[in-house]
Structure formats: C-alpha cells, structure tokens
Design an enzyme around this catalytic site. Structure first.
Site, PDB file in Angstrom:
ATOM      1  N   SER A  20       0.694  -0.734   0.298  1.00  0.00           N
ATOM      2  CA  SER A  20      -0.028  -0.395   0.120  1.00  0.00           C
ATOM      3  C   SER A  20       0.740   0.875   0.174  1.00  0.00           C
ATOM      4  O   SER A  20       1.530   1.333   0.378  1.00  0.00           O
ATOM      5  CB  SER A  20      -1.010  -0.267   0.978  1.00  0.00           C
ATOM      6  OG  SER A  20      -1.633   1.195   1.336  1.00  0.00           O
ATOM      7  N   HIS A  35      -8.367   0.446  -4.503  1.00  0.00           N
ATOM      8  CA  HIS A  35      -9.345   0.221  -3.503  1.00  0.00           C
ATOM      9  C   HIS A  35      -9.953   1.726  -3.810  1.00  0.00           C
ATOM     10  O   HIS A  35      -9.299   2.629  -2.800  1.00  0.00           O
ATOM     11  CB  HIS A  35      -8.288  -0.051  -2.485  1.00  0.00           C
ATOM     12  CG  HIS A  35      -9.397  -0.228  -1.383  1.00  0.00           C
ATOM     13  ND1 HIS A  35      -9.091  -0.395   0.218  1.00  0.00           N
ATOM     14  CD2 HIS A  35     -10.906  -0.364  -1.272  1.00  0.00           C
ATOM     15  CE1 HIS A  35     -10.291  -0.456   0.822  1.00  0.00           C
ATOM     16  NE2 HIS A  35     -11.246  -0.734   0.064  1.00  0.00           N
ATOM     17  N   PHE A  78      -7.489   5.081   7.760  1.00  0.00           N
ATOM     18  CA  PHE A  78      -5.510   5.278   8.797  1.00  0.00           C
ATOM     19  C   PHE A  78      -4.601   3.723   7.973  1.00  0.00           C
ATOM     20  O   PHE A  78      -5.358   3.282   8.577  1.00  0.00           O
ATOM     21  CB  PHE A  78      -5.846   6.311   9.331  1.00  0.00           C
ATOM     22  CG  PHE A  78      -6.274   7.770   9.697  1.00  0.00           C
ATOM     23  CD1 PHE A  78      -5.633   8.591   9.225  1.00  0.00           C
ATOM     24  CD2 PHE A  78      -8.129   7.338   9.839  1.00  0.00           C
ATOM     25  CE1 PHE A  78      -6.486   9.933   8.745  1.00  0.00           C
ATOM     26  CE2 PHE A  78      -8.639   8.878   9.571  1.00  0.00           C
ATOM     27  CZ  PHE A  78      -7.970   9.967   9.147  1.00  0.00           C
ATOM     28  N   ASP A 123      -6.636  -6.271   3.701  1.00  0.00           N
ATOM     29  CA  ASP A 123      -6.323  -5.135   3.983  1.00  0.00           C
ATOM     30  C   ASP A 123      -6.290  -4.579   5.514  1.00  0.00           C
ATOM     31  O   ASP A 123      -7.834  -4.817   6.036  1.00  0.00           O
ATOM     32  CB  ASP A 123      -6.847  -4.152   3.079  1.00  0.00           C
ATOM     33  CG  ASP A 123      -6.360  -2.508   3.491  1.00  0.00           C
ATOM     34  OD1 ASP A 123      -5.447  -2.226   4.282  1.00  0.00           O
ATOM     35  OD2 ASP A 123      -6.176  -2.356   2.116  1.00  0.00           O
ATOM     36  N   ASP A 137      -5.087   3.407  -2.298  1.00  0.00           N
ATOM     37  CA  ASP A 137      -5.795   3.582  -1.886  1.00  0.00           C
ATOM     38  C   ASP A 137      -6.815   5.096  -2.496  1.00  0.00           C
ATOM     39  O   ASP A 137      -6.091   5.691  -1.919  1.00  0.00           O
ATOM     40  CB  ASP A 137      -5.770   3.613   0.057  1.00  0.00           C
ATOM     41  CG  ASP A 137      -5.728   2.329   0.811  1.00  0.00           C
ATOM     42  OD1 ASP A 137      -6.718   1.413   0.441  1.00  0.00           O
ATOM     43  OD2 ASP A 137      -4.300   1.670   1.004  1.00  0.00           O
ATOM     44  N   MET A 179     -12.524   4.085  -1.477  1.00  0.00           N
ATOM     45  CA  MET A 179     -12.746   4.209  -0.550  1.00  0.00           C
ATOM     46  C   MET A 179     -14.141   5.605   0.086  1.00  0.00           C
ATOM     47  O   MET A 179     -13.145   6.531   0.036  1.00  0.00           O
ATOM     48  CB  MET A 179     -12.238   4.674   0.754  1.00  0.00           C
ATOM     49  CG  MET A 179     -11.814   2.894   1.361  1.00  0.00           C
ATOM     50  SD  MET A 179     -10.352   2.972   2.282  1.00  0.00           S
ATOM     51  CE  MET A 179      -8.810   3.125   1.560  1.00  0.00           C
ATOM     52  N   HIS A 189      -1.042  -1.499  -4.551  1.00  0.00           N
ATOM     53  CA  HIS A 189      -2.379  -1.078  -3.991  1.00  0.00           C
ATOM     54  C   HIS A 189      -2.641   0.627  -3.586  1.00  0.00           C
ATOM     55  O   HIS A 189      -1.472   1.376  -2.885  1.00  0.00           O
ATOM     56  CB  HIS A 189      -2.442  -2.053  -2.241  1.00  0.00           C
ATOM     57  CG  HIS A 189      -3.829  -1.517  -2.482  1.00  0.00           C
ATOM     58  ND1 HIS A 189      -5.430  -2.516  -2.641  1.00  0.00           N
ATOM     59  CD2 HIS A 189      -4.276  -0.648  -1.285  1.00  0.00           C
ATOM     60  CE1 HIS A 189      -6.302  -1.961  -1.718  1.00  0.00           C
ATOM     61  NE2 HIS A 189      -6.170  -1.415  -1.165  1.00  0.00           N
ATOM     62  N   MET A 226      -9.070   7.651  -1.520  1.00  0.00           N
ATOM     63  CA  MET A 226     -10.055   8.517   0.110  1.00  0.00           C
ATOM     64  C   MET A 226     -10.481   9.887   0.207  1.00  0.00           C
ATOM     65  O   MET A 226     -10.595  10.914  -0.567  1.00  0.00           O
ATOM     66  CB  MET A 226      -9.148   8.043   0.981  1.00  0.00           C
ATOM     67  CG  MET A 226      -9.576   6.961   1.610  1.00  0.00           C
ATOM     68  SD  MET A 226      -8.048   6.636   3.414  1.00  0.00           S
ATOM     69  CE  MET A 226      -7.218   5.466   3.381  1.00  0.00           C
ATOM     70  N   MET A 273     -11.680  -5.567   4.601  1.00  0.00           N
ATOM     71  CA  MET A 273     -10.903  -4.958   5.959  1.00  0.00           C
ATOM     72  C   MET A 273     -10.660  -5.369   7.089  1.00  0.00           C
ATOM     73  O   MET A 273     -11.667  -5.755   8.100  1.00  0.00           O
ATOM     74  CB  MET A 273     -11.472  -3.330   5.246  1.00  0.00           C
ATOM     75  CG  MET A 273     -12.006  -2.714   4.856  1.00  0.00           C
ATOM     76  SD  MET A 273      -9.942  -3.078   3.600  1.00  0.00           S
ATOM     77  CE  MET A 273      -9.624  -1.161   5.192  1.00  0.00           C
ATOM     78  N   GLY A 310      -3.697  -4.031   9.423  1.00  0.00           N
ATOM     79  CA  GLY A 310      -2.487  -4.933  10.304  1.00  0.00           C
ATOM     80  C   GLY A 310      -1.583  -5.767  10.094  1.00  0.00           C
ATOM     81  O   GLY A 310      -1.700  -6.722  10.980  1.00  0.00           O
TER      82      GLY A 310
END
Length: 214
Positions: free
Chosen positions: A6, A64, A141, A173, A33, A66, A31, A35, A135, A175
């Site tokens: 990511s 992705h 974040f 996705d 993201d 979001m 990846h 947002m 997720m 942690g």
C-alpha cells in the site's frame, strides 16, 4: 500469495522510488487507496496520480475506492490505467450494475466490506467478482491494529468461493505483518495488502519476501 504493498505508507515525495523498491523486492501489485473525506475520514489521491503511477510501473494497479458514489468516478480510474477496481458494498451503490460495468471495460473488479459488515451482504456477488477485499481495520488510516473478529470472515468467503468461484482472489487489508498474514492465509486469503510492515521496515525486500513466502 499475492502481495499488494500500500503506497499509503510510502513517501509521496519519492513515490516512483518507493514503488520501484517493492517491485524490485518481488511485489507484482501496487495497492492504491483512494479516499474522499466522506466515506472515510481521510483524503488521499485521485485519478491523476494513478495516471502518473501507470507511466512508471508495469505492476498491476490495485485501486481501492473508499469513496461515496464510486459509479461517478470509476471511468476516471479506468482511463487512468487501473487494472483492478474495488469498491465498497457500504457505499450506497447498485453493486450488480457497477460490477458488470467494470467488467465490460475489461478490468478486474473487487468488492470490499468493512470490519462490521456481514459477509451475507455480498454473498450474491461473490460468483461475479474477481476479488473480495476484507478489511481488518476500519478504513481510513494506515498503522491500525489487526481486528481478529473481522478476519474470521475470510473463512466464510473462502467456503463460498470454493463452491461458486474457485478462482476468487481473497484480499485482506489492515494490520498485516508476518504473524497476522499467517492467520489470514490459514483462513483462506491469497492476497495481502501491507503498508507500514513493508515501508517502515529497515529491509523492504525482506519484508516483501517474508509475506510472499508466508
């Protein structure tokens, strides 16, 4: 195992260099993201940045979304060079229509759920999509703690996919590190998104290889 680093955790002042580091280390996906500050409480990047990333790498661009109303913006990301477009079931969208539209453009399509969303809400779409993204943190974040309860959904999706879509990519996705990656794999995941674990690691190549060989 597919690893999709990511870039949310990368250095945006040296994005080309940071993308090259992970692809040289063995990652074949990137990846991205996206947002909008509404669907999730953060704002990142849009289609113009994806277009520029497309120019500097041959890796699959795993976008992705979001965002609210993804159907309004999906063409922008298709035209920017995204290879995979994932939208959220919770984004108030007619999922079947959007899945069919993205596939009509010869792009891979994914559908994602947040940690508190039941797998049942996407069950009917699992035979239609190329990828389900689960997720294991609340989206918005990087650097959050892995949610074990959310990870249990991986097995539910995997069991459905074995009967209805054996080639489904099950992506996780949130942690992800060497320990949580093993949990995800054992549940049936075959694609992992990792940001901090890779980009904050002193040895990026070792981090990527560890996940590839989990």
């Amino acid at each position: 195992m597919i690893i999709s680093p990511s870039i949310l955790s990368a250095n945006f002042a040296n994005l080309e260099q940071d993308i090259k580091k992970v692809t040289d280390a063995g990652a074949t996906w990137i990846h991205i993201d996206v947002m909008d500050g509404h669907f999730v409480p953060n704002i990142t990047i849009g289609a113009p940045v994806v277009k520029d990333i497309r120019k500097i790498t041959n890796a699959k661009l795993d976008v992705h979304l979001m965002i609210e109303n993804p159907e309004k913006y999906v063409d922008d990301f298709i035209n920017a060079g995204a290879d995979i477009i994932t939208f959220h079931q919770e984004a108030k969208v007619v999922s079947r229509s959007l899945i069919n539209y993205i596939k009509s453009k010869n792009k891979m399509v994914g559908i994602s759920i947040k940690p508190t969303t039941f797998v049942g809400s996407i069950a009917e779409f699992i035979p239609m999509v190329d990828m389900v993204l689960i997720m294991t943190v609340e989206p918005g974040f990087s650097g959050q703690e892995f949610m074990f309860d959310a990870a249990e959904k991986i097995k539910i999706v995997s069991d459905i996919a074995k009967k209805q879509n054996p080639n489904l990519i099950i992506q996780v996705d949130g942690g992800i590190n060497e320990k949580t990656a093993k949990i995800c794999k054992d549940f049936g995941a075959n694609c992992l998104v990792a940001g901090n674990y890779i980009y904050k690691n002193e040895n990026i190549k070792e981090a990527v290889q560890t996940l590839l060989n989990i």
